[in-house]
Enzyme design. Sequence first.
Site, PDB file in Angstrom:
ATOM      1  N   ILE A 190       0.802  -1.184  -0.010  1.00  0.00           N
ATOM      2  CA  ILE A 190      -0.177  -0.079   0.114  1.00  0.00           C
ATOM      3  C   ILE A 190       0.924   1.431  -0.021  1.00  0.00           C
ATOM      4  O   ILE A 190       0.111   2.481  -0.072  1.00  0.00           O
ATOM      5  CB  ILE A 190      -1.048   0.238   1.221  1.00  0.00           C
ATOM      6  CG1 ILE A 190      -0.255  -0.198   2.530  1.00  0.00           C
ATOM      7  CG2 ILE A 190      -2.147  -0.853   1.049  1.00  0.00           C
ATOM      8  CD1 ILE A 190      -0.868   0.045   3.744  1.00  0.00           C
ATOM      9  N   GLY A 191       2.359   1.122  -0.104  1.00  0.00           N
ATOM     10  CA  GLY A 191       2.997   2.294   0.121  1.00  0.00           C
ATOM     11  C   GLY A 191       4.537   2.051   0.047  1.00  0.00           C
ATOM     12  O   GLY A 191       4.930   0.966   0.158  1.00  0.00           O
ATOM     13  N   GLY A 240       8.465   4.147   0.594  1.00  0.00           N
ATOM     14  CA  GLY A 240       9.109   5.366   1.002  1.00  0.00           C
ATOM     15  C   GLY A 240      10.524   5.136   0.920  1.00  0.00           C
ATOM     16  O   GLY A 240      11.226   4.200   0.516  1.00  0.00           O
ATOM     17  N   THR A 241      11.215   6.127   1.362  1.00  0.00           N
ATOM     18  CA  THR A 241      12.591   6.134   1.265  1.00  0.00           C
ATOM     19  C   THR A 241      13.392   4.999   1.905  1.00  0.00           C
ATOM     20  O   THR A 241      14.160   4.416   1.476  1.00  0.00           O
ATOM     21  CB  THR A 241      13.210   7.688   1.715  1.00  0.00           C
ATOM     22  OG1 THR A 241      12.783   7.823   2.906  1.00  0.00           O
ATOM     23  CG2 THR A 241      13.119   8.587   0.524  1.00  0.00           C
ATOM     24  N   GLY A 295      11.679   2.351   2.966  1.00  0.00           N
ATOM     25  CA  GLY A 295      10.903   0.833   3.014  1.00  0.00           C
ATOM     26  C   GLY A 295       9.741   0.812   2.414  1.00  0.00           C
ATOM     27  O   GLY A 295       9.292   1.747   1.477  1.00  0.00           O
ATOM     28  N   VAL A 301       5.435  -0.442   2.675  1.00  0.00           N
ATOM     29  CA  VAL A 301       4.411  -0.687   3.646  1.00  0.00           C
ATOM     30  C   VAL A 301       3.247  -1.761   2.731  1.00  0.00           C
ATOM     31  O   VAL A 301       2.888  -1.542   1.918  1.00  0.00           O
ATOM     32  CB  VAL A 301       3.438   0.691   4.154  1.00  0.00           C
ATOM     33  CG1 VAL A 301       2.644   0.408   4.926  1.00  0.00           C
ATOM     34  CG2 VAL A 301       4.312   1.512   4.579  1.00  0.00           C
ATOM     35  N   LYS A 314       4.815  -2.037   8.078  1.00  0.00           N
ATOM     36  CA  LYS A 314       5.959  -1.288   7.626  1.00  0.00           C
ATOM     37  C   LYS A 314       7.371  -2.249   7.611  1.00  0.00           C
ATOM     38  O   LYS A 314       7.611  -2.491   8.698  1.00  0.00           O
ATOM     39  CB  LYS A 314       5.985   0.021   8.269  1.00  0.00           C
ATOM     40  CG  LYS A 314       7.110   0.928   7.854  1.00  0.00           C
ATOM     41  CD  LYS A 314       6.821   2.204   8.591  1.00  0.00           C
ATOM     42  CE  LYS A 314       7.784   3.387   8.344  1.00  0.00           C
ATOM     43  NZ  LYS A 314       7.377   4.617   8.866  1.00  0.00           N
ATOM     44  N   ASP A 322       6.874  16.359  11.566  1.00  0.00           N
ATOM     45  CA  ASP A 322       6.438  16.146  10.120  1.00  0.00           C
ATOM     46  C   ASP A 322       4.908  15.921   9.985  1.00  0.00           C
ATOM     47  O   ASP A 322       4.624  14.999   9.247  1.00  0.00           O
ATOM     48  CB  ASP A 322       7.191  14.902   9.615  1.00  0.00           C
ATOM     49  CG  ASP A 322       7.427  14.802   8.098  1.00  0.00           C
ATOM     50  OD1 ASP A 322       7.056  15.759   7.303  1.00  0.00           O
ATOM     51  OD2 ASP A 322       7.533  13.547   7.726  1.00  0.00           O
TER      52      ASP A 322
END
Lengths: 253, 465
Positions: B27-28, B30-31, B33, B35, B53, B152
């Site tokens: 589902i995702g 990022g830098t 790893g 998800v 994650k 953040d």
Amino acid sequence: MAANFWTSSHYKHLLDQEDVDMVNPLDKEKGITLEDFKLIKMHMANYILKLAQQVKVRQRVVATAVTYMRRVYTKKSMTEYDPRLVAPTCLYLASKAEESTVQARLLVFYIKKLYADDKYRYEIKDILEMEMKVLEALNYYLVVYHPYRSLSPLLQDAGLNDLNMTQLTWGLVNDTYKMDLILVHPPHLIALACIYIASVLREKDTTAWFEELRVDMNVVKNISMEILDFYESNRMFTEERINAALQKLTLRP
Amino acid sequence: MGDGGGSNRSNSNKPEWLQQYDLIGKIGEGTYGLVFLARIKSSTNRGKSIAIKKFKQSKDGDGVSPTAIREIMLLREITHENVVKLVNVHINHVDMSLYLAFDYAEHDLYEIIRHHRDKVNQSINQYTVKSLLWQLLNGLNYLHSNWIIHRDLKPSNILVMGEGEEHGVVKIADFGLARIYQAPLKPLSDNGVVVTIWYRAPELLLGAKHYTSAVDMWAVGCIFAELLTLKPLFQGAEVKATPNPFQLDQLDKIFKVLGHPTLEKWPSLANLPHWQQDTQHIQAHKYDNTSLYSVVHLSPKSPAFDLLSKMLEYDPRKRITAAQALEHEYFKIEPVPGRNAFVPCQPGETFVNYPTRPVDTTTDFEGTTNMQSSQPVSSGAAVSGSMPGGHVSNRSVPRPMNVGSMQRIPHQAMQAYNLTSQAGMGGGMNPGGIPMQRGVPQQQLRRKDQMGMPGYPPPQKSRRI
């Protein structure tokens, strides 16, 4: 959590002395006694401190690393988790947790510099593998509270915040990590015990001040006694005895 | 090795802990790893959705990434209804990867705002805005009172639970940059971390060395405005350079709306590095009057505007705190905020049926695309009962995607889409699941079905009993 010790995992997981003093059955089989167990942990606390001085990290990182190491051995055996690898790994992990990351290759370099003995020699990949096992053994609880934080406000409150008393109590707190106190007692009580000892040594009358604090003075006095006992027996902790204890771990049962 | 935890030679492809989950898909990304969405197999929690994650081993050969360590460290200590819940941590000793398992949240503010802006073309219901904001502040107040700054906060890090017991409950996520702020060992600005600049507080843009909890409140103000207008409030163009370049355009965007800050109103301004060094740039344009109320379409006398302007106060010391904001009049007047931000209290009001998060079912835990193994997935919690007002909220939008349709999408088109979405997003990632992967085709297909029919039940054929 960070502001409130009483809701922290550290507080919830404080142990009884008996649980801390349980020698793992695997180590027992190799002839490790409770005294050996304590000696090795003390030696490893010293090892962590020596390494930390080389890589230049703060005392708080050392304290967290030693706490991790001591927590690991409430769950794991020294037979499976070689203290000579666990100690530097705990420093490595603590440096990340306390936001002053030390590179693994730097640790490996200084390990070689500190100990010529092959038994201490570990490579980067060993530390990285052990890092994960330590994380697991700690059950991922990484926040540790230390007596240092309460020390200066307490000294100030007691009107004892001169340089001499500050240095003396700070040194006493450092030495408490040679024992398992941090696993058993709330850190502010350890700080109070160090202030208590220092004030007796320097002949400062703090009776009234301690009475006004809403803490269990019996606990503070017991911690103080334990620290004094440690200093008393410290002379007997020779290099030979430490090596003999470590030697037992390498024996086949 | 005596116990399971230490057995790093168990060389099965699937680690033991993983067998307790059914992997649904990615589902995702990022830098640091990926998800995944997974469901629990065990009978006690069968079917419960979990976001996992996965942290990659850091590239510099330095073990578990410090970001992961700090995230675990904080999440292990905190428990709050409005903070994402870390359910489990797992380690795969074979490839030295680390997995964090969270309660899955179906929605996030980025997707909710986008849905309103691009699909339903209408503003978010006032009840929903207020409930989302109140819960966000409630979670933040908990963090701040525990000396944790998030650092953040942005719409994609504010998750909202999908259907179930916690439907419509806000969860603050992504603690990779969060810090305990008593006695930091290093000035926090030294870490050189890159986060989206749109939600960054002016003191940071002007070079303040230390973070305070006020930076989170600025971000909340920006998010509040975005919930109202469906547009980022201060959409500056980011200067890409290292470390910590001066973000003049972002400041200019802020000044244009709020007017120029003055030493009178913000005395410590004089000490900020960029205010001293870049005077001619900063003061090139003079913006004297605030036009905030017209930008957010609020009456300057309304409680909503009063709260917003207190969050967007220049001087961090005067900026409203989370605790104060929770007590603000805005939350005491109708409609009062509720626990389920999606379901209005007054019967008869329409509400929006938000799309579910896109899932790429062709990616396994190793992050490699595997067309064969993609499993057909049932549409999850398919049917819900009738809701107040006679409208049916139904999440039976088909979740699975068809492998064939994925292959039909030209690769280049996907890449281009991903690039633009990244430019807007600025990197970061959130634990409960991320609205990245925005280019994944099934999302576009599915969203098309839903266009222009907010609050209406999706087509019958996709419903499962």
